[in-house]
Design a protein around this motif. Structure first.
Motif, PDB file in Angstrom:
ATOM      1  N   MET A   1       0.824  -1.211   0.000  1.00  9.50           N
ATOM      2  CA  MET A   1       0.000   0.000   0.000  1.00  9.50           C
ATOM      3  C   MET A   1       0.859   1.263   0.000  1.00  9.50           C
ATOM      4  N   LEU A   2       1.926   1.276   0.794  1.00 12.50           N
ATOM      5  CA  LEU A   2       2.825   2.434   0.794  1.00 12.50           C
ATOM      6  C   LEU A   2       3.391   2.675  -0.604  1.00 12.50           C
ATOM      7  N   ILE A   3       3.754   1.610  -1.303  1.00 12.87           N
ATOM      8  CA  ILE A   3       4.335   1.733  -2.639  1.00 12.87           C
ATOM      9  C   ILE A   3       3.307   2.261  -3.626  1.00 12.87           C
ATOM     10  N   TYR A   4       2.088   1.748  -3.576  1.00 14.63           N
ATOM     11  CA  TYR A   4       1.064   2.237  -4.497  1.00 14.63           C
ATOM     12  C   TYR A   4       0.764   3.714  -4.281  1.00 14.63           C
ATOM     13  N   HIS A   5       0.816   4.162  -3.035  1.00 18.52           N
ATOM     14  CA  HIS A   5       0.418   5.542  -2.748  1.00 18.52           C
ATOM     15  C   HIS A   5       1.582   6.528  -2.716  1.00 18.52           C
ATOM     16  N   PHE A   6       2.797   6.058  -2.387  1.00 16.97           N
ATOM     17  CA  PHE A   6       3.919   6.986  -2.240  1.00 16.97           C
ATOM     18  C   PHE A   6       5.102   6.664  -3.143  1.00 16.97           C
ATOM     19  N   GLY A   7       5.078   5.561  -3.869  1.00 18.12           N
ATOM     20  CA  GLY A   7       6.199   5.211  -4.743  1.00 18.12           C
ATOM     21  C   GLY A   7       7.338   4.568  -3.981  1.00 18.12           C
ATOM     22  N   ASP A   8       8.574   5.024  -4.225  1.00 17.58           N
ATOM     23  CA  ASP A   8       9.733   4.546  -3.464  1.00 17.58           C
ATOM     24  C   ASP A   8       9.628   5.043  -2.028  1.00 17.58           C
ATOM     25  N   VAL A   9       9.832   4.142  -1.072  1.00 20.25           N
ATOM     26  CA  VAL A   9       9.698   4.498   0.344  1.00 20.25           C
ATOM     27  C   VAL A   9      10.825   3.854   1.131  1.00 20.25           C
ATOM     28  N   PRO A  10      11.096   4.319   2.358  1.00 21.00           N
ATOM     29  CA  PRO A  10      12.087   3.652   3.200  1.00 21.00           C
ATOM     30  C   PRO A  10      11.705   2.204   3.456  1.00 21.00           C
ATOM     31  N   PHE A  11      12.685   1.321   3.447  1.00 23.17           N
ATOM     32  CA  PHE A  11      12.449  -0.111   3.597  1.00 23.17           C
ATOM     33  C   PHE A  11      13.140  -0.595   4.854  1.00 23.17           C
ATOM     34  N   SER A  12      12.373  -0.776   5.896  1.00 28.47           N
ATOM     35  CA  SER A  12      12.906  -1.222   7.184  1.00 28.47           C
ATOM     36  C   SER A  12      12.481  -2.660   7.437  1.00 28.47           C
ATOM     37  N   THR A  13      13.455  -3.530   7.722  1.00 32.16           N
ATOM     38  CA  THR A  13      13.147  -4.939   7.991  1.00 32.16           C
ATOM     39  C   THR A  13      13.683  -5.387   9.346  1.00 32.16           C
ATOM     40  N   LYS A  14      14.164  -4.451  10.152  1.00 28.83           N
ATOM     41  CA  LYS A  14      14.755  -4.802  11.441  1.00 28.83           C
ATOM     42  C   LYS A  14      13.890  -4.296  12.586  1.00 28.83           C
TER      43      LYS A  14
ATOM     44  N   PHE B   1       4.386   1.207 -13.285  1.00 23.27           N
ATOM     45  CA  PHE B   1       4.422   2.110 -12.136  1.00 23.27           C
ATOM     46  C   PHE B   1       4.875   3.486 -12.607  1.00 23.27           C
ATOM     47  N   LEU B   2       4.486   4.503 -11.845  1.00 19.09           N
ATOM     48  CA  LEU B   2       4.799   5.883 -12.198  1.00 19.09           C
ATOM     49  C   LEU B   2       6.160   6.271 -11.639  1.00 19.09           C
ATOM     50  N   LYS B   3       7.026   6.757 -12.518  1.00 18.36           N
ATOM     51  CA  LYS B   3       8.358   7.211 -12.105  1.00 18.36           C
ATOM     52  C   LYS B   3       8.325   8.709 -11.771  1.00 18.36           C
ATOM     53  N   PRO B   4       9.313   9.195 -11.024  1.00 17.23           N
ATOM     54  CA  PRO B   4       9.331  10.617 -10.677  1.00 17.23           C
ATOM     55  C   PRO B   4       9.355  11.556 -11.882  1.00 17.23           C
ATOM     56  N   ASP B   5       9.850  11.090 -13.031  1.00 24.29           N
ATOM     57  CA  ASP B   5       9.861  11.947 -14.215  1.00 24.29           C
ATOM     58  C   ASP B   5       8.533  11.930 -14.959  1.00 24.29           C
ATOM     59  N   MET B   6       7.511  11.374 -14.313  1.00 25.93           N
ATOM     60  CA  MET B   6       6.151  11.324 -14.846  1.00 25.93           C
ATOM     61  C   MET B   6       6.046  10.499 -16.118  1.00 25.93           C
ATOM     62  N   THR B   7       6.700   9.369 -16.102  1.00 29.90           N
ATOM     63  CA  THR B   7       6.506   8.366 -17.147  1.00 29.90           C
ATOM     64  C   THR B   7       6.148   7.055 -16.473  1.00 29.90           C
ATOM     65  N   MET B   8       5.407   6.235 -17.187  1.00 28.34           N
ATOM     66  CA  MET B   8       5.055   4.906 -16.690  1.00 28.34           C
ATOM     67  C   MET B   8       6.063   3.901 -17.223  1.00 28.34           C
ATOM     68  N   GLU B   9       6.523   3.011 -16.349  1.00 30.34           N
ATOM     69  CA  GLU B   9       7.539   2.042 -16.736  1.00 30.34           C
ATOM     70  C   GLU B   9       7.159   0.663 -16.236  1.00 30.34           C
ATOM     71  N   ARG B  10       7.614  -0.327 -16.992  1.00 31.73           N
ATOM     72  CA  ARG B  10       7.524  -1.712 -16.551  1.00 31.73           C
ATOM     73  C   ARG B  10       8.914  -2.319 -16.704  1.00 31.73           C
TER      74      ARG B  10
ATOM     75  N   PRO C   1       0.536  10.354 -17.941  1.00 34.80           N
ATOM     76  CA  PRO C   1       0.012   9.357 -16.995  1.00 34.80           C
ATOM     77  C   PRO C   1      -0.726  10.031 -15.843  1.00 34.80           C
ATOM     78  N   VAL C   2      -1.602   9.294 -15.196  1.00 32.61           N
ATOM     79  CA  VAL C   2      -2.296   9.803 -14.014  1.00 32.61           C
ATOM     80  C   VAL C   2      -1.308   9.906 -12.862  1.00 32.61           C
ATOM     81  N   ARG C   3      -1.259  11.062 -12.218  1.00 27.08           N
ATOM     82  CA  ARG C   3      -0.344  11.244 -11.086  1.00 27.08           C
ATOM     83  C   ARG C   3      -1.007  10.717  -9.811  1.00 27.08           C
ATOM     84  N   TYR C   4      -0.980   9.410  -9.666  1.00 26.90           N
ATOM     85  CA  TYR C   4      -1.618   8.785  -8.518  1.00 26.90           C
ATOM     86  C   TYR C   4      -0.721   8.815  -7.277  1.00 26.90           C
ATOM     87  N   ILE C   5       0.568   9.064  -7.439  1.00 28.03           N
ATOM     88  CA  ILE C   5       1.505   9.107  -6.304  1.00 28.03           C
ATOM     89  C   ILE C   5       1.221  10.326  -5.440  1.00 28.03           C
TER      90      ILE C   5
END
Length: 591
Positions: free
Chosen positions: A145-158, A224-233, A563-567
């Protein structure tokens, strides 16, 4: 002390409380305390961040679910894709997500390092493996959910403890998803099926984890939407479609079940507090009475008044283009789309054409009634995944990998579609329909449509449109379709109803004479005429054919360009507390 930490925690994941090694070792040394610690992860579902925001409010607008765009509060900003970093709803979602992740990390680390995980007592070992799988799966949900709404996010596993750095920069979302998928692949075999668990589908189970592997793999293999406002796979996307296919098939092979024939009962179960394992529902968030917003902000509208059912509204209406996209014989339409509401006297009344509700849930189905002064906290569970989803994920992935539908993909698709029609109609509505979708693209289009009809109101469409890179396409189709419905009614064209005619039957139920047919007049005086598609124009008697209802032109205004700016922007508090590591850069943000 440790359980108090699990349940309360801190207000920002970047500044976590710490646990001593002794406390953690004690908690995860036995099944009872490890169960309680794992339960703490579920507690975050009862916060507004999930119960009203992530489960439904933040998941519009789409081609099958829509919100009003005229307000000025936090949720209206999100619906219009105009949210600012100080948006309160984004703040609580961010903070609660990372608290849930923190608690999951504590459980994962605690169980992984516990002797109980490798106990010679098979029952203890199996329980600990189940708890570990639950923690991995719940953590994966929140990161998804964080990725869908905010894109790249901090990844904590500890887990939080002295010496562990939690002020982290953004991580590539694809790295996160790949890691989460592998975690679930490693964990699922040690988990228990729902019918082996004390709370069945109200508890994360092996079925749901297998389904989540497929769902996450399609997210990772999607656009997914990249910061440069392009969609990439990513170029390796087929590897993840293979994972989605293999793990959906694994569930089908190991724990297949017939879809229940009664589509309405699948959701009525939730309002009746009936929990059925080995059926369609794989996992639903368990809300106790006094918790949950289903039947308050989503579902059939019920006005407060002289009845014992309290009050509930509906924030997510259904556009009439969606209603009329269904085949007339599709049983799912009248379950999914509510054409009535309950007034203060508990009588059924027609809804306006722009206010068709999510018909799968209603507080009117509660037994006993919750009370005349009630609103929130209905206790109705929220669906997280159904077996129909697994079947369609398999069909989609298999079609993509084989450059067209295989017999296995068609069979999985058919099982979902058969339930939507009476058996007498299967030859045309199912068999011929599927046979006509013989190419890869045609079958994919059929998947896109079938998922709309099957999962309307369950608020997963937004994420599908994103990963398919169809968001703007489907929104523009919706707007064009609404304008055509309006114009046809205005000019007297087409066969759909400009007006509906309705009355009450002998039991007091509202009956609509012509939901699919244009009538010039009612057959007799017992029927009441009600403005319907003609109401899609603001001024149906004026000469201006462009005077569409404002919601048609405003609700999706920011969704029409590719692209739709869903981020959404990272909340200000997280940016400030990161001491420069996090920024709201890219995506056209200008804060």
């Amino acid at each position: 002390m440790v359980l108090a930490f699990f349940m309360n925690g801190c207000s920002d994941f970047l500044d976590p409380d710490s646990l001593s090694t002794f406390d953690t070792q004690y908690v995860f040394s036995n099944v009872d305390d490890a169960r309680k610690a794992t339960n703490a992860i579920y507690a975050h579902f009862s916060e507004d961040a999930f119960r009203s925001r992530l489960s439904n409010n933040m998941t519009g607008n789409t081609d099958i679910e829509q919100n009003s765009g005229t307000g000025s509060t936090a949720r209206y900003e999100i619906w219009r894709l105009e949210a600012q970093p100080n948006n309160g709803d984004l703040k609580i979602v961010w903070e609660v997500a990372y608290r849930a992740i923190r608690d999951a990390n504590i459980v994962i680390e605690g169980i992984s390092s516990s002797a109980a995980l490798n106990s010679t007592d098979a029952a203890i070992q199996n329980d600990m493996k189940q708890f570990l799988g639950e923690a991995y799966t719940l953590r994966a949900y929140w990161y998804s959910m964080l990725i869908y709404h905010f894109g790249d996010v901090p990844f904590s596993t500890k887990a939080p403890k002295p010496g562990v750095e939690f002020n982290l920069p953004k991580e590539d979302r694809n790295v996160i998803l790949s890691s989460l998928i592998q975690d679930l692949i490693n964990a699922e075999a040690g988990m228990k099926w729902a019918d082996e668990l004390p709370f069945g589908i109200e508890q994360v189970n092996r079925e749901y984890t297998l389904g989540m592997i497929s769902r996450l793999a399609l997210q990772r293999g999607g656009y997914f939407l990249k910061p440069d406002m392009t969609m990439e796979r990513k170029s390796d996307y087929l590897d993840y479609y293979a994972i989605a296919r293999d793990y959906s098939k694994k569930l089908i092979d190991l724990k297949d079940r017939a879809l229940p024939k009664d589509f309405r009962q699948v959701f009525l179960n939730q309002s009746k507090f009936i929990v059925a394992s080995n059926s369609d529902m794989l996992f639903e968030v368990p809300f106790a009475i006094g918790e949950g917003d289903v039947g308050w902000n989503i579902g059939i509208r019920v006005d407060s008044g002289s009845h014992p059912y309290g009050a509930g509204s509906n924030y997510m209406s259904v556009p009439p283009t969606y209603y009329y996209s269904f085949d007339k014989k599709d049983i799912r339409r009248d379950v999914t789309c509510g054409l009535y509401f309950r007034d203060k006297d508990f009588k059924q009344q027609m809804v306006a054409v722009g206010s068709i509700s999510q018909g799968k849930w209603s507080r009117e189905f509660l037994n006993p009634p919750p009370g005349p002064s009630t609103d929130k906290g209905t206790g109705i569970n929220w669906p997280m995944m159904r077996y129909a989803d697994v079947l369609l994920m398999f069909a989609e992935a298999d079609n993509e990998l084989n450059n067209g539908p295989t017999p296995a993909a068609k069979e999985a698709f058919k099982r979902v579609r058969q339930r939507a029609f009476d058996e007498a109609d299967w030859a045309i509505k199912v068999d011929q329909y599927i046979a006509a979708a013989s190419s890869k693209q045609a079958f994919f289009k059929a998947i896109v449509d079938e998922r709309a009809w099957e999962f309307g109101g369950e608020m997963i469409r937004k994420y599908e449109l994103i990963r398919w890179n169809l968001y703007d396409t489907k929104i523009n189709e919706t707007i064009t379709g609404l304008k055509k419905l309006a114009d046809d009614a205005f000019y007297g064209l087409g066969t759909l109803p400009d007006y509906l005619y309705w009355k009450y039957d002998t039991s007091g139920k509202l009956v609509i004479l012509n939901p699919d047919t244009k009538l010039l007049a009612a057959p007799d005086a017992s029927w009441t005429r009600f403005s319907w598609l003609i109401g899609l124009h603001r001024t149906p008697n004026a000469a201006d054919p462009s005077a569409y209802q404002t919601w048609i032109t405003t609700n999706w205004a920011n969704y029409t360009k590719a692209p739709v700016r869903y981020i959404m922007p990272i909340p200000s508090v997280a940016v400030t507390n990161s001491l420069g590591l996090l920024k709201n850069d890219g995506y056209g943000f200008n804060f």
